[in-house]
Scaffold this motif. Sequence first.
Motif, mmCIF file in Angstrom:
data_model
loop_
_atom_site.group_PDB
_atom_site.id
_atom_site.type_symbol
_atom_site.label_atom_id
_atom_site.label_comp_id
_atom_site.label_asym_id
_atom_site.label_seq_id
_atom_site.Cartn_x
_atom_site.Cartn_y
_atom_site.Cartn_z
ATOM 1 N N ILE A 136 0.841 -1.210 0.000
ATOM 2 C CA ILE A 136 0.000 0.000 0.000
ATOM 3 C C ILE A 136 0.872 1.255 0.000
ATOM 4 N N ALA A 137 1.968 1.223 0.788
ATOM 5 C CA ALA A 137 2.885 2.369 0.828
ATOM 6 C C ALA A 137 3.496 2.619 -0.555
ATOM 7 N N GLY A 138 3.855 1.546 -1.265
ATOM 8 C CA GLY A 138 4.414 1.684 -2.611
ATOM 9 C C GLY A 138 3.440 2.363 -3.563
ATOM 10 N N THR A 139 2.160 1.959 -3.509
ATOM 11 C CA THR A 139 1.155 2.583 -4.389
ATOM 12 C C THR A 139 0.949 4.050 -4.011
ATOM 13 N N ALA A 140 0.944 4.343 -2.691
ATOM 14 C CA ALA A 140 0.707 5.721 -2.237
ATOM 15 C C ALA A 140 1.851 6.645 -2.661
ATOM 16 N N PHE A 141 3.092 6.198 -2.474
ATOM 17 C CA PHE A 141 4.246 7.009 -2.872
ATOM 18 C C PHE A 141 4.227 7.252 -4.381
ATOM 19 N N SER A 142 3.909 6.206 -5.153
ATOM 20 C CA SER A 142 3.883 6.319 -6.612
ATOM 21 C C SER A 142 2.792 7.291 -7.070
ATOM 22 N N ALA A 143 1.619 7.186 -6.441
ATOM 23 C CA ALA A 143 0.508 8.087 -6.785
ATOM 24 C C ALA A 143 0.866 9.531 -6.456
ATOM 25 N N ALA A 144 1.533 9.727 -5.310
ATOM 26 C CA ALA A 144 1.931 11.084 -4.905
ATOM 27 C C ALA A 144 2.907 11.684 -5.919
ATOM 28 N N ALA A 145 3.808 10.850 -6.447
ATOM 29 C CA ALA A 145 4.768 11.329 -7.452
ATOM 30 C C ALA A 145 4.029 11.879 -8.669
ATOM 31 N N GLY A 146 3.003 11.153 -9.125
ATOM 32 C CA GLY A 146 2.213 11.601 -10.270
ATOM 33 C C GLY A 146 1.476 12.899 -9.992
ATOM 34 N N LYS A 147 0.903 13.002 -8.801
ATOM 35 C CA LYS A 147 0.124 14.192 -8.428
ATOM 36 C C LYS A 147 1.018 15.433 -8.363
ATOM 37 N N ILE A 148 2.214 15.276 -7.755
ATOM 38 C CA ILE A 148 3.159 16.408 -7.673
ATOM 39 C C ILE A 148 3.524 16.889 -9.068
ATOM 40 N N GLY A 149 3.770 15.927 -9.969
ATOM 41 C CA GLY A 149 4.123 16.270 -11.345
ATOM 42 C C GLY A 149 3.045 17.080 -12.035
ATOM 43 N N ILE A 150 1.787 16.668 -11.867
ATOM 44 C CA ILE A 150 0.662 17.396 -12.483
ATOM 45 C C ILE A 150 0.572 18.818 -11.927
ATOM 46 N N GLN A 151 0.747 18.961 -10.609
ATOM 47 C CA GLN A 151 0.621 20.275 -9.972
ATOM 48 C C GLN A 151 1.604 21.276 -10.572
ATOM 49 N N ILE A 152 2.878 20.867 -10.694
ATOM 50 C CA ILE A 152 3.878 21.812 -11.207
ATOM 51 C C ILE A 152 3.766 21.978 -12.717
ATOM 52 N N ALA A 153 3.468 20.888 -13.448
ATOM 53 C CA ALA A 153 3.436 20.970 -14.915
ATOM 54 C C ALA A 153 2.355 21.925 -15.403
ATOM 55 N N THR A 154 1.218 21.952 -14.695
ATOM 56 C CA THR A 154 0.109 22.815 -15.124
ATOM 57 C C THR A 154 0.294 24.270 -14.688
ATOM 58 N N ILE A 155 1.345 24.545 -13.921
ATOM 59 C CA ILE A 155 1.751 25.932 -13.647
ATOM 60 C C ILE A 155 2.870 26.321 -14.616
ATOM 61 N N ALA A 156 3.851 25.416 -14.744
ATOM 62 C CA ALA A 156 5.035 25.717 -15.563
ATOM 63 C C ALA A 156 4.686 25.924 -17.035
ATOM 64 N N ASN A 157 3.635 25.233 -17.549
ATOM 65 C CA ASN A 157 3.297 25.400 -18.970
ATOM 66 C C ASN A 157 2.900 26.850 -19.283
ATOM 67 N N LYS A 158 2.108 27.458 -18.398
ATOM 68 C CA LYS A 158 1.680 28.850 -18.618
ATOM 69 C C LYS A 158 2.866 29.813 -18.500
ATOM 70 N N LYS A 159 3.687 29.582 -17.477
ATOM 71 C CA LYS A 159 4.836 30.470 -17.246
ATOM 72 C C LYS A 159 5.838 30.399 -18.404
ATOM 73 N N THR A 160 6.036 29.184 -18.933
ATOM 74 C CA THR A 160 6.982 29.010 -20.044
ATOM 75 C C THR A 160 6.487 29.725 -21.299
ATOM 76 N N ALA A 161 5.180 29.601 -21.565
ATOM 77 C CA ALA A 161 4.598 30.250 -22.756
ATOM 78 C C ALA A 161 4.816 31.763 -22.700
ATOM 79 N N GLU A 162 4.579 32.359 -21.544
ATOM 80 C CA GLU A 162 4.713 33.819 -21.443
ATOM 81 C C GLU A 162 6.173 34.250 -21.369
ATOM 82 N N ALA A 163 7.021 33.416 -20.761
ATOM 83 C CA ALA A 163 8.454 33.741 -20.701
ATOM 84 C C ALA A 163 9.068 33.766 -22.099
ATOM 85 N N ALA A 164 8.489 32.976 -23.021
ATOM 86 C CA ALA A 164 9.022 32.918 -24.397
ATOM 87 C C ALA A 164 8.890 34.269 -25.112
ATOM 88 N N GLN A 165 8.027 35.162 -24.616
ATOM 89 C CA GLN A 165 7.902 36.495 -25.218
ATOM 90 C C GLN A 165 9.181 37.313 -25.034
#
Length: 699
Positions: A97-126
Amino acid sequence: MGSNANFFLIISIVVSFVAFIFAGWLYKWVSKQPSSNSRIAEMGEHIRKGANTFLRKEYTVLAKFSGVVAVLIFLFLPSPVWQGNLWENLTMAIAYIAGTAFSAAAGKIGIQIATIANKKTAEAAQKGIHGAFLCGFRGGAVMGMAVVGSSLLGVALVFILTKNATALLGFSFGASSLALFAKAGGGIFTKTADISADLVGKVELGIPEDDPRNPAVIADNVGDNVGDVAGMGADLFDSNVASMAAALVMATALDGGIGQNVSMVFCYAAIGLFASIIGVAAARMGKNDNPTFALNSSTYITTAIFGVLTAAATWFFGFRWEIWGASAVGLLVGVIIGIASDYFTDDRRPPVRKTAKASESGPAFTILSGVSYGFLSTMPALVGIGLSALISYKLCEGIGEGYALFGISMAAVGMLSIVGMIISNDAYGPIVDNARGLAEMGSLGDKVLEITDSLDSAGNTVKAVTKGFAIGAAGLTVIALLGAFISEVNVAAVEMGLVPAGQLFLTGFDIMDPNVFFGMLVGAAIPAVFSAMLMLGVNRNAQRMVEEIHRQFDEIPGLKEGKEGVDPEYDRCIEIATTGAIKELIPAGLMSIIATLLVGFIGGVTAIGGFLTGNIVSGLLLALFMSNSGGLWDNTKKYVESGANGGKGSDTHKAAVIGDTVGDPFKDTAGPSINTQITVVSLVSSLMSVLFLSFSLIR
């Protein structure tokens, strides 16, 4: 527990927390970058909501699946609970159960930052390519630091709390089973949307890739996050944990408990994460404005730091130089596999350019070229994996009984030592891909699109390299897991009285034994069937989405013409992709696990040896072929879109888009899921070894 081992376990935990602190700083840095474009903010919010909705639904299904598996583990593993091993079985279930929880958390953290970084990268390209590159890379690095920090922390905590390497196999199985379904589900989602958007948008209507009129465009960008960020994070978390688990199972057997070999595993893993932290912190684009060079040079810097620091640690702590040599060989071969993947997928190299030239004669020649180069690309990687296993085996066999296979496991640990940098590079890809889409939706102009295209092309090239690296590491890891399986069988055979203490029940597998050969043939078929099931899932789902896109263009007045205030129903496409992916993600993974159980209960441990061997060879071949073919087709399309061989809108371009459409489920659904599949069946085999010994039809 030996004092040395205690020291390295504490160091591992400390380095993990340093990685988390660094990830937090990177997260804040990316979040603070300026963003003011309301259209980009609106479309970015659609992507964020869609990704989180899919992840929530997927994790709900996987939580139910994991709950059922945890109960079965408690009842039957490592041996039936009614035989009196209540505490061991409970420990195994909790570790799972701990293995599944750690793995799921890794995915969630990735989504959180990726959906912020995509907007920032687009505007930084200006403001230019340098700031946009840093936004994309540091966003990806949050994922890299969080995934590797949590994998090292999880393994160290399980080891401290249980002092039992077999419990680590349970933790690893939790990570692997969640990764298998997360990668498959995310891959089906992302390629359903990508194929549908390309076929209707580019081929039929001739509109740009990320045109906001296309109803599938948001689903396509959501897919980059759930497939290439969350799925990939779970995948590499699983590979890292599995390599450490296999090494630690053999290390404890060699140490007769916990000693010098266990210390070495944790020492090298901690140094690898530390080297990745330095590599990420130092990453910059040079004056040549080449993002591919910047990403690759960061990887080489990290590799060099790891090599020097592990050599110093080996000398200072008195570890065996032969084992250091095995880990260095693994790391070196990982880099070579990456370079080979780069050659076959980079648009500056002959294979991509020749495929673009062949596309002038129609899509059949695009497909033939991609398939041919994909098969060619498997040779250097497979030879590299084979050589690293052979050299590490020969380096360590002179140390004593059991060290040869331990050497292979340390080659896998070495290859995955810089996985923090590898994940940072890999997560950079979907972030800049999203940024390119947002730049087009936000009408930021051709200059910005040129910058984001350059970043995206580098992401595609480096993604092919990191996939080759991940597949190579999985290859060495599962060879090491085969060694862990033999160790588990031999220990169980002595406990069951099948052989006297000091004797080995298994030393290897004779392929002339019909039992072994039966297992080998079945094992070789599983990756092909698994791939077919995933790609048919994409096929069925994409057909449903194409119908929905046609319906919206036909029924929503002014949508095709792009009238102001007329928006497509983006959520309908996201819903189709989500529902279809969740429906399709369980059967393929379940088929692999059930096939393993059937072979084990029919032919016993010798048949499983053949099964794993066939599965490894067939799986590595198909995974490398599909990942590299898909990467080649994708960059061929981008090369043509840059103006080569007729450019956008030409017949060559249409042929290249069709090639990319075929390559999408190759490189982003089936290919990268196979390495997780072979890890899962290897772990199932090790965990079930006692039951296969006890209850098989053929002894």
